[in-house]
Design a protein around this motif. Sequence first.
Motif, PDB file in Angstrom:
ATOM      1  N   ALA A 169     -51.211  17.148  52.127  1.00  0.00           N
ATOM      2  CA  ALA A 169     -50.744  15.833  51.690  1.00  0.00           C
ATOM      3  C   ALA A 169     -51.714  15.245  50.674  1.00  0.00           C
ATOM      4  N   GLN A 170     -51.160  14.523  49.715  1.00  0.00           N
ATOM      5  CA  GLN A 170     -51.972  13.936  48.665  1.00  0.00           C
ATOM      6  C   GLN A 170     -51.699  12.448  48.547  1.00  0.00           C
ATOM      7  N   VAL A 172     -50.728   8.809  47.125  1.00  0.00           N
ATOM      8  CA  VAL A 172     -49.624   8.344  46.289  1.00  0.00           C
ATOM      9  C   VAL A 172     -50.035   7.051  45.594  1.00  0.00           C
ATOM     10  N   ASN A 199     -54.237   6.160  52.703  1.00  0.00           N
ATOM     11  CA  ASN A 199     -53.999   6.734  51.381  1.00  0.00           C
ATOM     12  C   ASN A 199     -55.307   6.963  50.632  1.00  0.00           C
ATOM     13  N   LYS A 220     -41.632  24.519  57.373  1.00  0.00           N
ATOM     14  CA  LYS A 220     -40.913  23.325  56.920  1.00  0.00           C
ATOM     15  C   LYS A 220     -39.789  22.949  57.882  1.00  0.00           C
ATOM     16  N   GLN A 266     -43.475  12.762  53.279  1.00  0.00           N
ATOM     17  CA  GLN A 266     -44.062  13.089  51.970  1.00  0.00           C
ATOM     18  C   GLN A 266     -44.308  14.594  51.855  1.00  0.00           C
ATOM     19  N   CYS A 267     -44.846  15.191  52.907  1.00  0.00           N
ATOM     20  CA  CYS A 267     -45.113  16.642  52.893  1.00  0.00           C
ATOM     21  C   CYS A 267     -43.819  17.439  52.778  1.00  0.00           C
ATOM     22  N   ALA A 269     -41.174  16.607  51.343  1.00  0.00           N
ATOM     23  CA  ALA A 269     -40.623  16.475  49.996  1.00  0.00           C
ATOM     24  C   ALA A 269     -41.462  17.186  48.947  1.00  0.00           C
ATOM     25  N   ASP A 270     -42.786  17.142  49.103  1.00  0.00           N
ATOM     26  CA  ASP A 270     -43.682  17.571  48.029  1.00  0.00           C
ATOM     27  C   ASP A 270     -44.222  18.990  48.154  1.00  0.00           C
ATOM     28  N   LEU A 271     -44.445  19.461  49.382  1.00  0.00           N
ATOM     29  CA  LEU A 271     -45.199  20.707  49.549  1.00  0.00           C
ATOM     30  C   LEU A 271     -44.418  22.004  49.341  1.00  0.00           C
ATOM     31  N   LYS A 274     -45.236  23.987  46.379  1.00  0.00           N
ATOM     32  CA  LYS A 274     -46.653  24.104  46.050  1.00  0.00           C
ATOM     33  C   LYS A 274     -47.420  25.086  46.930  1.00  0.00           C
ATOM     34  N   LEU A 298     -51.841  22.562  44.527  1.00  0.00           N
ATOM     35  CA  LEU A 298     -52.407  21.454  45.288  1.00  0.00           C
ATOM     36  C   LEU A 298     -53.699  20.972  44.638  1.00  0.00           C
TER      37      LEU A 298
END
Length: 298
Positions: A169-170, A172, A199, A220, A266-267, A269-271, A274, A298
């Motif tokens: 996770a990164q 935002v 965050n 996932k 978030q993970c 959707a985003d990972l 990646k 990442l």
Amino acid sequence: MAERGQDWQQAFLQAHALPPDYLPSALKWFAPVAQLLVEHQGSAGRSILVGVNGSQGSGKTTLSDYLVAHFRAEYDLEALALSLDDFYLTLAERQSLAEHSHPLFLTRGVPGTHDMALLQSTLQALLAGENPAVPRFDKAIDDRRPECDWDQPARPVDIILLEGWCLGAQAVEEDALVAPINALEREQDADGQWRRRVNNVLARPFPELYALVDQWLMLKAPSFDCVYRWRLEQEQKLAAFRSGRGVMSAEGVAQFVQFYQRITEQCLADLPGKVNHLFTLDEARRIESYLAAPGVRL
């Protein structure tokens, strides 16, 4: 040789209270990835770190333990499974954090409740071929075990598996944090102070941790809606070993997973685009597909 393979596989099933049909699935999906990781380690000529992401209850701990057993039995490689959970701040440290930063930090889980310096130093030592004592966390008492109960690798570790629900996770943009997404955020973090501080931890020092990872693997989930049910099943399984100590009720689990919702979504959707190894799960946690990617962003 086949008999030896059956011995460790049966021992693994018994140790993790798994049904027999776990093995055919593991051999189909995980054994080929294990070979790829072994080849990566051999090509690197050094210890490697594999980051494993998966929502609560997705099976990432079982997967990591299976890979460790597989590496040892099939390749004679020393492997070690670590969890981000093992590096939670102590209860006393979280109590202090809750008093001086935000009350929600008393509950373990989100970035900001981990001892990132301890995690970083432990991983760096392992990757350097050293044998440091490895912390372990006792969820039954909600506190880190004393150092005399930490694990000690018998020899230098070839492959380290680090699993965690928020790994990868990164941070935002702060604008994305303004609107609360559940009752916990609306009622206990109305001004957004807690989620902004979470965050900020994702902005730093998590990227320093990610820089150590050689390969990324993700389990996932179909959606966050599955997480409550999976987490409840996980808690019920733990109850059999804890005799009720530190076990959450269904209502407690429903409250607890709200701490994880924002970053889990978030993970999800985003990972997927990646990671190096992506396993897509159905609602019953069965693997539907596997996708390999040569690079990671990442």
